[in-house]
Design a protein around this motif. Structure first.
Motif, PDB file in Angstrom:
ATOM      1  N   PHE A  85      17.911 -31.033  -1.288  1.00  0.00           N
ATOM      2  CA  PHE A  85      18.950 -30.233  -0.628  1.00  0.00           C
ATOM      3  C   PHE A  85      19.274 -28.989  -1.444  1.00  0.00           C
ATOM      4  N   HIS A  86      19.373 -29.140  -2.745  1.00  0.00           N
ATOM      5  CA  HIS A  86      19.755 -28.017  -3.601  1.00  0.00           C
ATOM      6  C   HIS A  86      18.700 -26.914  -3.584  1.00  0.00           C
ATOM      7  N   LEU A  87      17.417 -27.296  -3.740  1.00  0.00           N
ATOM      8  CA  LEU A  87      16.359 -26.294  -3.824  1.00  0.00           C
ATOM      9  C   LEU A  87      15.994 -25.690  -2.477  1.00  0.00           C
ATOM     10  N   PHE A  88      15.915 -26.527  -1.451  1.00  0.00           N
ATOM     11  CA  PHE A  88      15.422 -26.032  -0.168  1.00  0.00           C
ATOM     12  C   PHE A  88      16.510 -25.400   0.694  1.00  0.00           C
ATOM     13  N   PHE A  89      17.764 -25.684   0.389  1.00  0.00           N
ATOM     14  CA  PHE A  89      18.862 -25.048   1.120  1.00  0.00           C
ATOM     15  C   PHE A  89      19.689 -24.168   0.186  1.00  0.00           C
ATOM     16  N   LEU A  90      19.134 -23.884  -1.001  1.00  0.00           N
ATOM     17  CA  LEU A  90      19.664 -22.924  -1.959  1.00  0.00           C
ATOM     18  C   LEU A  90      21.108 -23.202  -2.336  1.00  0.00           C
ATOM     19  N   GLY A  91      21.446 -24.487  -2.383  1.00  0.00           N
ATOM     20  CA  GLY A  91      22.777 -24.883  -2.811  1.00  0.00           C
ATOM     21  C   GLY A  91      23.880 -24.370  -1.915  1.00  0.00           C
ATOM     22  N   GLY A  92      23.491 -23.901  -0.708  1.00  0.00           N
ATOM     23  CA  GLY A  92      24.496 -23.357   0.205  1.00  0.00           C
ATOM     24  C   GLY A  92      25.079 -22.035  -0.242  1.00  0.00           C
ATOM     25  N   ALA A  93      24.470 -21.400  -1.242  1.00  0.00           N
ATOM     26  CA  ALA A  93      24.996 -20.141  -1.796  1.00  0.00           C
ATOM     27  C   ALA A  93      24.785 -18.996  -0.804  1.00  0.00           C
ATOM     28  N   GLU A  94      25.855 -18.459  -0.276  1.00  0.00           N
ATOM     29  CA  GLU A  94      25.771 -17.414   0.751  1.00  0.00           C
ATOM     30  C   GLU A  94      24.988 -16.201   0.266  1.00  0.00           C
ATOM     31  N   GLN A 147       0.824  -1.211   0.000  1.00  0.00           N
ATOM     32  CA  GLN A 147       0.000   0.000   0.000  1.00  0.00           C
ATOM     33  C   GLN A 147       0.858   1.261   0.000  1.00  0.00           C
ATOM     34  N   ASN A 148       2.017   1.219   0.656  1.00  0.00           N
ATOM     35  CA  ASN A 148       2.891   2.387   0.734  1.00  0.00           C
ATOM     36  C   ASN A 148       4.245   2.155   0.063  1.00  0.00           C
ATOM     37  N   ARG A 149       4.391   1.025  -0.615  1.00  0.00           N
ATOM     38  CA  ARG A 149       5.669   0.691  -1.240  1.00  0.00           C
ATOM     39  C   ARG A 149       5.421   0.045  -2.596  1.00  0.00           C
ATOM     40  N   ASN A 150       6.420   0.112  -3.447  1.00  0.00           N
ATOM     41  CA  ASN A 150       6.334  -0.527  -4.753  1.00  0.00           C
ATOM     42  C   ASN A 150       6.983  -1.909  -4.652  1.00  0.00           C
ATOM     43  N   ILE A 151       6.166  -2.923  -4.305  1.00  0.00           N
ATOM     44  CA  ILE A 151       6.677  -4.271  -4.092  1.00  0.00           C
ATOM     45  C   ILE A 151       6.119  -5.198  -5.168  1.00  0.00           C
ATOM     46  N   THR A 152       6.996  -5.974  -5.743  1.00  0.00           N
ATOM     47  CA  THR A 152       6.549  -7.032  -6.644  1.00  0.00           C
ATOM     48  C   THR A 152       6.996  -8.366  -6.072  1.00  0.00           C
ATOM     49  N   TRP A 153       6.242  -9.410  -6.359  1.00  0.00           N
ATOM     50  CA  TRP A 153       6.600 -10.714  -5.813  1.00  0.00           C
ATOM     51  C   TRP A 153       6.204 -11.816  -6.788  1.00  0.00           C
ATOM     52  N   THR A 154       6.818 -12.957  -6.593  1.00  0.00           N
ATOM     53  CA  THR A 154       6.510 -14.153  -7.369  1.00  0.00           C
ATOM     54  C   THR A 154       6.362 -15.323  -6.410  1.00  0.00           C
ATOM     55  N   LEU A 193       7.221 -22.620 -11.416  1.00  0.00           N
ATOM     56  CA  LEU A 193       8.035 -23.756 -10.997  1.00  0.00           C
ATOM     57  C   LEU A 193       9.442 -23.289 -10.666  1.00  0.00           C
ATOM     58  N   LEU A 194       9.919 -23.628  -9.479  1.00  0.00           N
ATOM     59  CA  LEU A 194      11.294 -23.341  -9.092  1.00  0.00           C
ATOM     60  C   LEU A 194      12.122 -24.607  -9.299  1.00  0.00           C
ATOM     61  N   ASP A 195      12.848 -24.651 -10.402  1.00  0.00           N
ATOM     62  CA  ASP A 195      13.725 -25.790 -10.668  1.00  0.00           C
ATOM     63  C   ASP A 195      15.153 -25.350 -10.964  1.00  0.00           C
ATOM     64  N   ASP A 196      15.390 -24.036 -10.859  1.00  0.00           N
ATOM     65  CA  ASP A 196      16.712 -23.478 -11.127  1.00  0.00           C
ATOM     66  C   ASP A 196      16.909 -22.291 -10.185  1.00  0.00           C
ATOM     67  N   LEU A 197      17.942 -22.335  -9.357  1.00  0.00           N
ATOM     68  CA  LEU A 197      18.155 -21.271  -8.365  1.00  0.00           C
ATOM     69  C   LEU A 197      18.488 -19.934  -9.001  1.00  0.00           C
ATOM     70  N   ARG A 198      18.855 -19.926 -10.267  1.00  0.00           N
ATOM     71  CA  ARG A 198      19.117 -18.649 -10.931  1.00  0.00           C
ATOM     72  C   ARG A 198      17.855 -17.791 -11.015  1.00  0.00           C
ATOM     73  N   LEU A 199      16.693 -18.427 -10.908  1.00  0.00           N
ATOM     74  CA  LEU A 199      15.434 -17.674 -10.912  1.00  0.00           C
ATOM     75  C   LEU A 199      15.306 -16.751  -9.699  1.00  0.00           C
ATOM     76  N   LEU A 200      16.067 -17.020  -8.648  1.00  0.00           N
ATOM     77  CA  LEU A 200      15.973 -16.235  -7.411  1.00  0.00           C
ATOM     78  C   LEU A 200      16.987 -15.100  -7.345  1.00  0.00           C
TER      79      LEU A 200
END
Length: 368
Positions: free
Chosen positions: A97-106, A17-24, A46-53
């Protein structure tokens, strides 16, 4: 759970309402949409590639068992193997492990907010899996915010990382604005519940049973409770897969009730959110026995100081079979439902906690 996803969307809409937020909204198993009338109410990619994030400022894990190993082995991996056909169990676990822990990418972990999740059934045996221990420690040690829905999980996370990284959150569905949902989706979602409610003398007791093999027994017991109270009873098929229309019918009926008896976790959450006097049936087993959901209701009720309203299914079964103790148990449950002071006190405390959790979450979402 549909009410969980709708609550998240409402929260983002309030922030916007007070910010320009977009989400997926991402789903790790399939893309698709949930339709109401002639429009899409919820759309999942579908989230099958962490590059989408990569281009998002925040990554939110919203509710339930996302980081619990048993969720992977009992539910996510078997479903994914069936969906993909040629995938082995080991490959499925690696994918989880890869999808739910984001590949450990800091760089991704630092964007993460984990809200409304639970690890309440975690055991030392599960934690002894080296990759799992390391992944949990990395996730909760690096994430922006961790707000699990129960104190068991919050305490465990802080023990795991050796710091006070986690604070107690709540179930995501507590954020749902029922009145706004019903008004947004239109008058047609009120039809059946209006007819049911107006056709019954008040007070109205809603009974939703579906998580136990003792459904007929619990329904019979609930009828005895309603009769003793002089209340009309309506049996609500909460678990029927009727999409948003069915959810709205159920919520509207709950809102018209005075009392609710259920063995279904999200029905109990909705009832408590609406401020209803609620009884939950469930197992007294010290750990989950049939599914990941076995202990959710008990933890929810004890955590919010209404543990006495959690009634063991075993007690009801024994009372019905023996008959001699049935009347006293019916009286006990009637007394719990009619204890207005306890209900009001618990509702006030719950509302304060939910509001506090909402404020902390919104700060984590929007502050740098």
């Amino acid at each position: 759970m549909l009410s969980v996803d709708l609550a998240g969307i409402q929260l983002l809409e309030r922030l916007n309402q007070n910010r320009n937020i977009t989400w997926t909204l991402f789903n790790t198993e399939a893309q698709g949409s949930i339709v109401y009338g002639d429009r899409d109410c919820i759309v999942y990619k579908l989230l099958d590639d962490l590059r989408l994030l990569e281009n998002f400022d925040r990554v939110v894990f919203w509710g339930d068992f996302a980081h619990w190993l048993l969720y992977a082995t009992q539910e996510w991996v078997p479903r994914t193997m069936r969906r993909l056909g040629s995938m082995s169990e080991a490959e499925g676990m690696n994918k989880w492990f890869h999808l739910f822990f984001l590949g450990g990418a800091e760089r991704l972990l630092q964007k993460v907010i984990v809200f409304g999740s639970t690890l309440y059934g975690l055991t030392a045996k599960q934690l002894a899996v080296g990759a799992y221990y390391d992944s949990l420690q990395s996730m909760y040690g690096s994430c922006r915010a961790a707000m699990p829905r129960d104190f068991y999980s919050a305490v465990f996370i802080n023990q795991l990382v050796g710091a006070n990284n986690a604070v107690l959150g709540c179930d995501c569905a507590f954020f749902l604005d029922d009145a706004k949902l019903l008004s947004t989706l239109g008058k047609e979602c009120h039809g059946i519940s209006t007819i049911i409610a107006e056709g019954k003398a008040l007070p109205l007791l809603v009974c939703a049973i579906g998580r136990t093999q003792s459904a007929s027994l619990l329904s019979y017991f609930s009828s005895l409770v309603a009769n003793r109270m002089g209340a009309s009873i309506v049996f609500l098929p909460w678990l029927a897969n009727n999409g948003i229309h069915g959810l709205c019918e159920s919520l509207d009926l709950l809102s018209r009730s005075s009392y609710v008896i259920t063995d279904i976790y999200h029905c109990a959450v909705s009832s408590l959110r609406l401020g209803k006097s609620t009884i939950a049936f469930g197992s007294t087993s010290p750990s989950p026995t049939h599914s990941l959901s076995d202990k959710k209701k008990e933890i929810l009720f004890r955590q919010h100081l209404i543990g006495h309203n959690y009634v063991a299914t075993e007690r009801v079964s024994q009372a019905v079979i023996q008959d001699s103790s049935l009347g006293s148990l019916v009286d006990e449950v009637v007394g719990l439902l009619q204890d207005k002071l306890s209900v009001e006190t618990a509702n006030a405390l719950l509302k304060t906690h939910v509001d506090s959790s909402s404020n902390l979450l919104q700060m984590a979402l929007v502050t740098d």
